[in-house]
Write a protein that holds these residues in place. Structure first.
Motif, PDB file in Angstrom:
ATOM      1  N   ALA A  43       0.853  -1.274   0.021  1.00  0.00           N
ATOM      2  CA  ALA A  43      -0.038  -0.056   0.033  1.00  0.00           C
ATOM      3  C   ALA A  43       0.896   1.193  -0.085  1.00  0.00           C
ATOM      4  N   VAL A  44       0.482   2.409  -0.486  1.00  0.00           N
ATOM      5  CA  VAL A  44       1.061   3.507  -0.434  1.00  0.00           C
ATOM      6  C   VAL A  44       0.395   4.757   0.097  1.00  0.00           C
ATOM      7  N   GLY A  45       1.123   5.822   0.633  1.00  0.00           N
ATOM      8  CA  GLY A  45       0.486   6.649   1.185  1.00  0.00           C
ATOM      9  C   GLY A  45       0.320   6.902   2.827  1.00  0.00           C
ATOM     10  N   GLY A  46       0.001   8.318   3.191  1.00  0.00           N
ATOM     11  CA  GLY A  46       0.057   8.367   4.802  1.00  0.00           C
ATOM     12  C   GLY A  46      -0.115   9.808   4.801  1.00  0.00           C
ATOM     13  N   GLU A  96       0.645   7.959  -4.172  1.00  0.00           N
ATOM     14  CA  GLU A  96      -0.447   7.464  -5.186  1.00  0.00           C
ATOM     15  C   GLU A  96       0.097   7.604  -6.424  1.00  0.00           C
ATOM     16  N   LEU A 104       1.570   4.409  -7.843  1.00  0.00           N
ATOM     17  CA  LEU A 104       0.391   3.479  -8.447  1.00  0.00           C
ATOM     18  C   LEU A 104      -0.267   3.692  -9.834  1.00  0.00           C
ATOM     19  N   LEU A 111     -12.105  -4.804   4.702  1.00  0.00           N
ATOM     20  CA  LEU A 111     -11.215  -4.394   3.733  1.00  0.00           C
ATOM     21  C   LEU A 111      -9.918  -5.113   3.916  1.00  0.00           C
ATOM     22  N   HIS A 162      -7.101  -2.564   0.288  1.00  0.00           N
ATOM     23  CA  HIS A 162      -6.887  -1.354   1.481  1.00  0.00           C
ATOM     24  C   HIS A 162      -5.739  -0.388   0.994  1.00  0.00           C
ATOM     25  N   GLY A 163      -5.704   0.561   1.866  1.00  0.00           N
ATOM     26  CA  GLY A 163      -4.629   1.330   1.842  1.00  0.00           C
ATOM     27  C   GLY A 163      -3.728   1.198   3.018  1.00  0.00           C
ATOM     28  N   SER A 164      -2.932   2.026   3.197  1.00  0.00           N
ATOM     29  CA  SER A 164      -1.605   1.904   4.238  1.00  0.00           C
ATOM     30  C   SER A 164      -2.195   2.014   5.530  1.00  0.00           C
ATOM     31  N   ALA A 165      -3.531   2.349   5.680  1.00  0.00           N
ATOM     32  CA  ALA A 165      -4.074   2.154   7.376  1.00  0.00           C
ATOM     33  C   ALA A 165      -3.178   2.864   8.188  1.00  0.00           C
ATOM     34  N   PRO A 166      -2.837   4.130   8.234  1.00  0.00           N
ATOM     35  CA  PRO A 166      -1.971   4.798   9.157  1.00  0.00           C
ATOM     36  C   PRO A 166      -2.491   4.804  10.863  1.00  0.00           C
ATOM     37  N   ASP A 167      -3.903   4.591  10.825  1.00  0.00           N
ATOM     38  CA  ASP A 167      -4.303   4.388  12.395  1.00  0.00           C
ATOM     39  C   ASP A 167      -4.007   3.347  13.122  1.00  0.00           C
ATOM     40  N   ASN A 195      -4.423  -6.969   9.057  1.00  0.00           N
ATOM     41  CA  ASN A 195      -4.859  -8.325   8.516  1.00  0.00           C
ATOM     42  C   ASN A 195      -4.009  -8.660   7.422  1.00  0.00           C
TER      43      ASN A 195
HETATM   44  P1  NAD Z   1      -7.155   2.196   4.443  1.00  0.00           P
HETATM   45  O1  NAD Z   1      -7.601   1.227   3.644  1.00  0.00           O
HETATM   46  O2  NAD Z   1      -6.092   2.577   4.715  1.00  0.00           O
HETATM   47  O3  NAD Z   1      -8.190   2.324   5.842  1.00  0.00           O
HETATM   48  C1  NAD Z   1      -9.478   2.231   6.057  1.00  0.00           C
HETATM   49  C2  NAD Z   1      -9.794   1.717   7.397  1.00  0.00           C
HETATM   50  O4  NAD Z   1      -9.729   0.213   7.211  1.00  0.00           O
HETATM   51  C3  NAD Z   1      -8.897   1.942   8.281  1.00  0.00           C
HETATM   52  O5  NAD Z   1      -9.347   2.085   9.895  1.00  0.00           O
HETATM   53  C4  NAD Z   1      -7.751   0.943   8.598  1.00  0.00           C
HETATM   54  O6  NAD Z   1      -7.246   0.720   9.935  1.00  0.00           O
HETATM   55  C5  NAD Z   1      -8.867  -0.434   8.356  1.00  0.00           C
HETATM   56  N1  NAD Z   1      -7.884  -1.439   7.389  1.00  0.00           N
HETATM   57  C6  NAD Z   1      -7.425  -1.258   6.174  1.00  0.00           C
HETATM   58  N2  NAD Z   1      -6.739  -2.317   5.810  1.00  0.00           N
HETATM   59  C7  NAD Z   1      -6.722  -3.084   6.953  1.00  0.00           C
HETATM   60  C8  NAD Z   1      -5.997  -4.376   7.101  1.00  0.00           C
HETATM   61  N3  NAD Z   1      -5.590  -4.903   6.274  1.00  0.00           N
HETATM   62  N4  NAD Z   1      -6.282  -4.969   8.450  1.00  0.00           N
HETATM   63  C9  NAD Z   1      -7.139  -4.011   9.444  1.00  0.00           C
HETATM   64  N5  NAD Z   1      -7.504  -3.055   9.130  1.00  0.00           N
HETATM   65  C10 NAD Z   1      -7.273  -2.420   7.907  1.00  0.00           C
HETATM   66  O7  NAD Z   1      -7.990   3.796   3.691  1.00  0.00           O
HETATM   67  P2  NAD Z   1      -7.885   5.487   4.215  1.00  0.00           P
HETATM   68  O8  NAD Z   1      -7.541   5.452   5.627  1.00  0.00           O
HETATM   69  O9  NAD Z   1      -8.552   6.142   3.437  1.00  0.00           O
HETATM   70  O10 NAD Z   1      -6.344   5.639   3.618  1.00  0.00           O
HETATM   71  C11 NAD Z   1      -5.035   5.715   4.367  1.00  0.00           C
HETATM   72  C12 NAD Z   1      -3.690   6.068   3.379  1.00  0.00           C
HETATM   73  O11 NAD Z   1      -3.873   5.102   2.295  1.00  0.00           O
HETATM   74  C13 NAD Z   1      -4.029   7.219   2.480  1.00  0.00           C
HETATM   75  O12 NAD Z   1      -2.782   7.994   2.294  1.00  0.00           O
HETATM   76  C14 NAD Z   1      -4.683   6.726   1.163  1.00  0.00           C
HETATM   77  O13 NAD Z   1      -4.442   7.558   0.214  1.00  0.00           O
HETATM   78  C15 NAD Z   1      -3.760   5.740   1.057  1.00  0.00           C
HETATM   79  N6  NAD Z   1      -4.498   4.669   0.192  1.00  0.00           N
HETATM   80  C16 NAD Z   1      -3.910   3.667  -0.562  1.00  0.00           C
HETATM   81  C17 NAD Z   1      -4.149   2.811  -1.312  1.00  0.00           C
HETATM   82  C18 NAD Z   1      -3.467   2.173  -2.017  1.00  0.00           C
HETATM   83  O14 NAD Z   1      -2.086   2.080  -1.885  1.00  0.00           O
HETATM   84  N7  NAD Z   1      -3.877   1.052  -3.158  1.00  0.00           N
HETATM   85  C19 NAD Z   1      -5.461   2.528  -1.312  1.00  0.00           C
HETATM   86  C20 NAD Z   1      -6.486   3.409  -0.352  1.00  0.00           C
HETATM   87  C21 NAD Z   1      -5.760   4.219   0.332  1.00  0.00           C
END
Ligand code: NAD
Length: 368
Positions: free
Chosen positions: A74-77, A90, A93, A262, A287-292, A300
């Motif tokens: 995944a990328v970004g944050g 992004e 990608l 996700l 899914h994205g980089s899930a910074p939280d 997961n």
């Molecule tokens: P996200 O998919 O990173 O997270 C959304 C929610 O889902 C968060 O609460 C996260 O903790 C949870 N989540 C996601 N993947 C998980 C996993 N494998 N296991 C457990 N929980 C998971 O989306 P976002 O928060 O909107 O974006 C965060 C960053 O990621 C941003 O910088 C965004 O631009 C980037 N992003 C990147 C991609 C990619 O690389 N393909 C796709 C989407 C978002």
């Protein structure tokens, strides 16, 4: 033929964390199933920006072109949110998708039995669900010209253009028919031929390709809005769905959510077959980089591991090994192991990223 190759790009946030678990799975397949795979790794996204000032270097692009498949985490944050658009993570990608000409985006919606109660729909609607949405990825309204915000009289007008050439429709249709041939031989094409000329052409071309080249596939057509309703009413009526970039964006997200989290969703983006017969290909979790949750061992890894399963199936022609891996994941879920994103009212045994990866490898071992 030379040894098949895989370029791993872990990226940012939880990307590197889930990729560690994929590595365990790859190591197991090499050691125990004789999988021949030349694996290399590089940085991308924010990680590459930090080192090189660009989200993807020319060298990495060259390596991506040369590899039989790319697996991206995944990328970004938040750290990169204020960067110029041209160097945002992004962009890496988009560049990979564009330059590898990955025109067919495969988004499976597969419901593991153990997670059927996790869906917002009733168990009987989703249990056993296994459908594939093929979304056209490199054309359509997101790319068509003219586009922009223009002055018109005393107000502004926002314009985007839906545009598809016959050859663009043909190639994604063939990708979808080929998939249908490997599955239940049912393909449903979705557009809005009732109100859009691009939809009329889409329907004609898909029908022509079906009649001429895939007589064994049962082809149907549906308006995309009706398709959205049918996807939540009775999704099991579908096997493969093919649709354009915009409708595919929406419909694949709807279908994905039928199955829960996700953290469970893989994807593949494929291009035309190369000289060695393998398509240009990039695999990545949805899914994205899930910074939280980054750095907490909570992510997961299953979406990324399932993305590798897709690579086994579509890039390396190892469908049986892909099914073996999916069965191992099913077994681990059936045992009640759950990362935080999968812990619902039904409960389960909470595990972290590494424990989930280890359990999947143990299930592979037990399945031998
Ligand atoms: P996200 O998919 O990173 O997270 C959304 C929610 O889902 C968060 O609460 C996260 O903790 C949870 N989540 C996601 N993947 C998980 C996993 N494998 N296991 C457990 N929980 C998971 O989306 P976002 O928060 O909107 O974006 C965060 C960053 O990621 C941003 O910088 C965004 O631009 C980037 N992003 C990147 C991609 C990619 O690389 N393909 C796709 C989407 C978002």
């Amino acid at each position: 033929m030379s040894t098949p190759s895989l370029l791993i790009l872990p990226g940012d946030g939880i990307g590197p964390e889930v990729m560690v678990e994929v590595r365990k799975v790859i190591d197991w397949f090499r050691a125990k199933r004789g999988l021949e795979l030349e694996v290399s790794e590089d940085i991308v996204g924010g990680a590459a920006y930090d080192v090189h000032g660009t989200p993807i270097t020319e060298e990495t692009m060259t390596r991506a072109h040369a590899a039989d498949a790319v697996l991206l985490g995944a990328v970004g944050g938040p750290k990169y949110d204020d960067l110029d658009f041209a160097v945002k993570p992004e962009r890496a990608l988009l560049r990979l998708r564009k330059e590898l000409d990955l025109f067919a985006n495969l988004r499976p919606a597969q419901c593991f039995d153990a997670l059927a109660d996790f869906s917002s729909l009733k168990r009987k609607v989703v249990a056993g669900l296994d459908i594939m949405i093929v979304r056209e990825l490199t054309s359509g309204v997101y790319f068509g010209e003219p586009r922009g915000i223009f002055e018109e009289g005393n107000e502004r007008v926002g314009i985007n253009t839906q545009r598809y050439t016959e050859s663009e429709i043909e190639r994604v249709a063939r990708a979808a028919f080929d998939l249908a041939m490997k599955r239940d031989r049912k393909l449903c094409s979705m557009e809005k031929a009732n109100v859009m000329e691009s939809g009329v052409l889409w329907r004609e071309v898909v029908q022509r390709i079906g009649d001429a080249e895939y007589p064994d596939v049962e082809l149907s057509h549906m308006y995309a809005d009706a398709g959205a309703m049918q996807l939540v009413r009775w999704p099991k009526q579908f096997d493969v769905i093919v649709t354009d970039n915009l409708f595919g964006d929406l419909l694949s997200d709807v279908a994905a959510m039928l199955t829960g989290s996700l953290g469970m969703l893989p994807s593949a983006s494929l291009g035309a077959p190369r000289a060695n017969g393998r398509p240009a290909a990039m695999y990545e979790p949805v899914h994205g980089s899930a910074p939280d949750i980054t750095g907490q061992g909570k992510a997961n890894p299953i979406a990324c591991i399932l993305s590798f399963a897709m690579a086994l199936r579509y890039s390396y022609d190892k469908g049986e090994e892909a099914a073996r891996l999916e069965r191992a994941i099913e077994a681990v879920l059936a045992d009640g192991l759950r990362t935080g994103d999968l812990l619902g009212p039904a409960g389960g045994t909470p595990v972290g990223t590494a424990d989930m990866g280890d359990a999947i490898v143990a299930a592979l071992e037990a399945g031998l």
